[in-house]
Motif scaffolding. Structure first.
Motif, PDB file in Angstrom:
ATOM      1  N   CYS A 262       0.845  -1.185   0.000  1.00 12.43           N
ATOM      2  CA  CYS A 262       0.000   0.000   0.000  1.00 12.43           C
ATOM      3  C   CYS A 262       0.889   1.247   0.000  1.00 12.43           C
ATOM      4  O   CYS A 262       2.098   1.162   0.171  1.00 12.43           O
ATOM      5  CB  CYS A 262      -0.928   0.003   1.210  1.00 12.43           C
ATOM      6  N   ASP A 263       0.274   2.406  -0.154  1.00 13.85           N
ATOM      7  CA  ASP A 263       1.034   3.651  -0.118  1.00 13.85           C
ATOM      8  C   ASP A 263       1.427   3.990   1.329  1.00 13.85           C
ATOM      9  O   ASP A 263       0.874   3.445   2.281  1.00 13.85           O
ATOM     10  CB  ASP A 263       0.238   4.799  -0.740  1.00 13.85           C
TER      11      ASP A 263
ATOM     12  N   THR B 237      -1.402   5.207   3.787  1.00 13.17           N
ATOM     13  CA  THR B 237      -2.248   4.102   4.248  1.00 13.17           C
ATOM     14  C   THR B 237      -1.515   3.293   5.308  1.00 13.17           C
ATOM     15  O   THR B 237      -2.089   2.925   6.332  1.00 13.17           O
ATOM     16  CB  THR B 237      -2.657   3.198   3.069  1.00 13.17           C
ATOM     17  N   TYR B 238      -0.234   3.023   5.066  1.00 14.76           N
ATOM     18  CA  TYR B 238       0.589   2.284   6.027  1.00 14.76           C
ATOM     19  C   TYR B 238       0.617   2.981   7.380  1.00 14.76           C
ATOM     20  O   TYR B 238       0.363   2.355   8.412  1.00 14.76           O
ATOM     21  CB  TYR B 238       2.004   2.137   5.462  1.00 14.76           C
TER      22      TYR B 238
ATOM     23  N   ARG C 219      -2.785   2.769   9.137  1.00 10.38           N
ATOM     24  CA  ARG C 219      -2.996   1.432   9.694  1.00 10.38           C
ATOM     25  C   ARG C 219      -2.193   1.230  10.969  1.00 10.38           C
ATOM     26  O   ARG C 219      -2.708   0.704  11.960  1.00 10.38           O
ATOM     27  CB  ARG C 219      -2.613   0.368   8.657  1.00 10.38           C
TER      28      ARG C 219
ATOM     29  N   TYR D   2       1.654  -3.093   5.744  1.00  8.37           N
ATOM     30  CA  TYR D   2       2.205  -2.712   4.442  1.00  8.37           C
ATOM     31  C   TYR D   2       1.536  -3.429   3.269  1.00  8.37           C
ATOM     32  O   TYR D   2       1.559  -2.949   2.144  1.00  8.37           O
ATOM     33  CB  TYR D   2       3.698  -3.006   4.383  1.00  8.37           C
TER      34      TYR D   2
ATOM     35  N   ALA E 209      -1.043  -4.402   0.720  1.00 12.01           N
ATOM     36  CA  ALA E 209      -2.216  -3.697   0.185  1.00 12.01           C
ATOM     37  C   ALA E 209      -3.517  -4.465   0.381  1.00 12.01           C
ATOM     38  O   ALA E 209      -4.543  -3.878   0.712  1.00 12.01           O
ATOM     39  CB  ALA E 209      -2.005  -3.388  -1.295  1.00 12.01           C
ATOM     40  N   ASN E 210      -3.476  -5.772   0.200  1.00 10.29           N
ATOM     41  CA  ASN E 210      -4.708  -6.562   0.267  1.00 10.29           C
ATOM     42  C   ASN E 210      -4.973  -7.175   1.635  1.00 10.29           C
ATOM     43  O   ASN E 210      -5.813  -8.055   1.759  1.00 10.29           O
ATOM     44  CB  ASN E 210      -4.685  -7.665  -0.791  1.00 10.29           C
TER      45      ASN E 210
END
Length: 83
Positions: A34-35, A38-39, A42, A69, A71-72
């Motif tokens: 992920c970017d 976002t990291y 989270r 980290y 993305a999914n």
């Protein structure tokens, strides 16, 4: 040293483990990650969670600095998903 129950590996003084995790994440295909924003979002949610214990999630046993980290991936707490 007393173990920190509510912090990430780097904050808990687990520098060797943290460095290994950073090295591992660098080997992953960038499409799997992920970017950075976002990291960080989270990790902030993990840091505030009662299931964080010395950088690990007690719900699944993962290192949150890896799981956050990916993305999914999502929060493993089925009863109270934070992200």
């Amino acid at each position: 040293m007393q173990k920190c129950k509510k912090c990430l590996l780097l904050e808990a003084g687990e520098r060797v483990t943290y460095d290994e995790i950073v090295a591992y994440v660098k080997t992953l295909d960038k499409d799997l990650l992920c970017d950075e924003n976002t990291y960080k979002t989270r990790l902030a949610k993990c840091r505030a969670c009662d299931n964080l214990l010395s950088g690990m999630c007690v719900k699944c046993g993962c290192y949150v600095e890896v799981r956050a980290y990916l993305a999914n991936s999502d929060c493993p707490d089925a009863d109270n998903k934070r992200w």
